[in-house]
Design a protein around this motif. Sequence first.
Motif, mmCIF file in Angstrom:
data_model
loop_
_atom_site.group_PDB
_atom_site.id
_atom_site.type_symbol
_atom_site.label_atom_id
_atom_site.label_comp_id
_atom_site.label_asym_id
_atom_site.label_seq_id
_atom_site.Cartn_x
_atom_site.Cartn_y
_atom_site.Cartn_z
ATOM 1 N N GLY B 304 26.119 58.776 -32.073
ATOM 2 C CA GLY B 304 26.940 59.007 -33.268
ATOM 3 C C GLY B 304 27.900 57.861 -33.512
ATOM 4 O O GLY B 304 28.138 57.024 -32.636
ATOM 5 N N LYS B 305 28.411 57.826 -34.718
ATOM 6 C CA LYS B 305 29.367 56.773 -35.068
ATOM 7 C C LYS B 305 30.442 57.345 -35.974
ATOM 8 O O LYS B 305 30.216 58.335 -36.665
ATOM 9 C CB LYS B 305 28.651 55.625 -35.797
ATOM 10 N N ASP B 306 31.577 56.694 -35.976
ATOM 11 C CA ASP B 306 32.671 57.120 -36.847
ATOM 12 C C ASP B 306 32.313 56.743 -38.289
ATOM 13 O O ASP B 306 31.916 55.608 -38.550
ATOM 14 C CB ASP B 306 33.969 56.413 -36.423
ATOM 15 N N ALA B 307 32.449 57.689 -39.187
ATOM 16 C CA ALA B 307 32.020 57.472 -40.569
ATOM 17 C C ALA B 307 33.129 56.903 -41.457
ATOM 18 O O ALA B 307 32.876 56.500 -42.584
ATOM 19 C CB ALA B 307 31.502 58.783 -41.159
ATOM 20 N N ARG B 308 34.342 56.860 -40.941
ATOM 21 C CA ARG B 308 35.450 56.353 -41.769
ATOM 22 C C ARG B 308 35.343 54.847 -41.967
ATOM 23 O O ARG B 308 34.654 54.161 -41.225
ATOM 24 C CB ARG B 308 36.794 56.678 -41.097
ATOM 25 N N ARG B 309 36.063 54.360 -42.971
ATOM 26 C CA ARG B 309 36.142 52.904 -43.166
ATOM 27 C C ARG B 309 37.149 52.357 -42.143
ATOM 28 O O ARG B 309 38.357 52.494 -42.331
ATOM 29 C CB ARG B 309 36.591 52.581 -44.603
ATOM 30 N N SER B 336 31.087 52.435 -34.984
ATOM 31 C CA SER B 336 31.522 52.648 -36.366
ATOM 32 C C SER B 336 30.380 52.322 -37.312
ATOM 33 O O SER B 336 29.766 51.262 -37.211
ATOM 34 C CB SER B 336 32.732 51.757 -36.660
ATOM 35 N N GLU B 337 30.119 53.232 -38.235
ATOM 36 C CA GLU B 337 29.034 52.936 -39.176
ATOM 37 C C GLU B 337 29.569 52.325 -40.462
ATOM 38 O O GLU B 337 28.812 51.983 -41.354
ATOM 39 C CB GLU B 337 28.215 54.201 -39.476
ATOM 40 N N ASN B 338 30.861 52.207 -40.542
ATOM 41 C CA ASN B 338 31.431 51.713 -41.799
ATOM 42 C C ASN B 338 32.600 50.769 -41.513
ATOM 43 O O ASN B 338 33.717 50.983 -41.997
ATOM 44 C CB ASN B 338 31.891 52.911 -42.631
ATOM 45 N N TYR B 421 32.481 58.430 -28.418
ATOM 46 C CA TYR B 421 31.070 58.453 -28.839
ATOM 47 C C TYR B 421 30.099 58.289 -27.672
ATOM 48 O O TYR B 421 28.971 57.871 -27.866
ATOM 49 C CB TYR B 421 30.834 57.407 -29.940
#
Lengths: 226, 429
Positions: B304-309, B336-338, B421
């Motif tokens: 999983g990854k953090d979706a926040r900017r 982080s994906e973003n 994560y």
Amino acid sequence: MTSVGLLEFARGPALWFSLGVLIAGSLWRVFAIWRLGARVDLSEPRSTHLAAGALRGIFARMLIRKDFRNSRNLGSFNAYLYHIGLAFIVFGYLPHIRFVERLTGIAWPALPGWLMYVAVGPTVVGLLIALLERLSDPVRRLLSGFDDYFSWLVTFLPLLTGMAAVNQSPALESAAPLYPLPVAIHLLSVELMFLWLPFGKLGHAFLVFFSRGITGAALQRKGAAI
Amino acid sequence: MLEARKAPDAAKAAAEFVAQAGRDVAFQLEACVHCGQCAEACHFHLVTREPHHTPVYKLRPMLKAYRRSRAPFAGIQRLLGLAPREPGAAELTAWSELLYDSCNLCGRCTLVCPMGIDIAGLVRRAREGMAAAGFAPEDLYKASGHALDTGSPIGVRWPALRRQIELQEKETGLRIPVDVEGADYLVILSSIEVIAFPEVIGALARIFRQADVSWTIPSAGFEATNIGVQIGSRDIAAALLERVVDAAERLKVKYVISPECGHAYSALRWEGPNLLGRPLPFKVVQITELLDQLVREGRLRLRGKDARRLAFHDPCQLVRRGGLTEEPGRLMDAVSENTVRTPAQGAANFCCGGGGGVSAIHRAERLRFAAFELKKRQVEQAGAEALVTACANCRNVLEEAIDERGMTLPVLGLTELVAQYLEPEAAKS
């Protein structure tokens, strides 16, 4: 003293004396700093390619890093202008090459005459802008002292006197100048710069390689951006 | 050295300035062309537009002392009465604000200097003279005293850390190894982590459990921060470093992990051996480096990854001055994906405003809050919803400034984010 006598003085004793001071003074400045010695860095280096780092430091700092390019960098772009202009004039103008050849026997092809005339204008303007910025910008005014203004003067004077002497200086080694006085004054102004260069900030002409190289090697050692 | 503050001595400062001027320093002091470009790189100058905040101007007392006593033509200049006068007590008192309050030793000026002058490095040297002669800020002398007396600049002792370890053991259900002889890695911590961000201890326990890393925390010599390099005292810095070295030797570790603290890394990794006068008997690895290595080796499995900017705030002493240029970015991408980039991110990043001991100087608080304006603009420009960093001091300083501005912007620690994560099953086992 007649103008011919002045020219002989400028081409003779004054030239050799100023060159002597230029060379001895510059060598002493470097040697006196070098002999202070440096401690061996005992930390484990991330990179051992220190010479490469030093060279990168020397060449990379010729360009303003992308992150710092902005409208406030006018002074930096102006510095390119007059440094390149001065290099063109000093090393590309035929009478200057002949002058060096007479002293050392070394010569190289000259740049076209028209390019010299084109280079002089921006160089003069660039130097004047540099002075105005130094006088008007609060930061540069704060940092500046006698050395800054005198160094500017001894850089500008040869340019000014050179313009006055243009077409008076012989392209051919054997030819004598039509009006010796402007050439003599031009030579004396250059010699004044030679006399000052080792002692003031104009020494950056050679100190730049040391300061950039030292920092480049140190940053390379850490693997940091140069 | 701590006694010096009771009787400031300008002549002593001048002598120390000169003593600092070896070959490398002298070449750099001589090379300045007064172009002023360093001013445009310094966050303190950019927010105040005060000319005296120009980085190279801060070196003026040191330069005067050097020119008077050690420069190549100093003798002739003195003979002719042209040598500059030695800096006096009033001047040095005034310069205390310039060399400490308004300099984070962040090195942005070094990066921009067309002459390649390491201005930040020279300020670090100038501080040696200021501190030895009694002209450093009182707050830093006090913090130095605390560090020498208790091991920590804010007085954090072993019982406080032990309590936090116990809480983290309860929180994670994992045993946190203390004083284990023969462990591979020694974890040291900054006082700020112990007091403000103790979750990092639990995060490390979870990470090292999954990666099967042999590690321990020392009950003595656990403090990573080094007030000595901040105030500018090699004696204090060396004394504090010796405690870490003693702990590492006592526990026979192979590596010491420098924690999320920028200057702690600089102090141990780059200055340490030179301050002690010998190579370190262990390897220093910064936690970001180790985490990056563990992820790349597949020993840390993330899910999983953090979706926040998320925007990464590069700690100056790790990235610009420390050479850890790739690791934080790779770790951010792993969790982080973003990830969003702030302007001039990486080597040219703006300092948090609290580095170089500034966060410990009470009188500098207003100035560092003002300097935060630049960071704020960058964060807003990038549209970041949270900041991530790898330095507890940066984190603390950023949180304070964010709070002072009435903003709502979380600041996360990279180690904790990685722990968050971890593949769940592995983390549980």
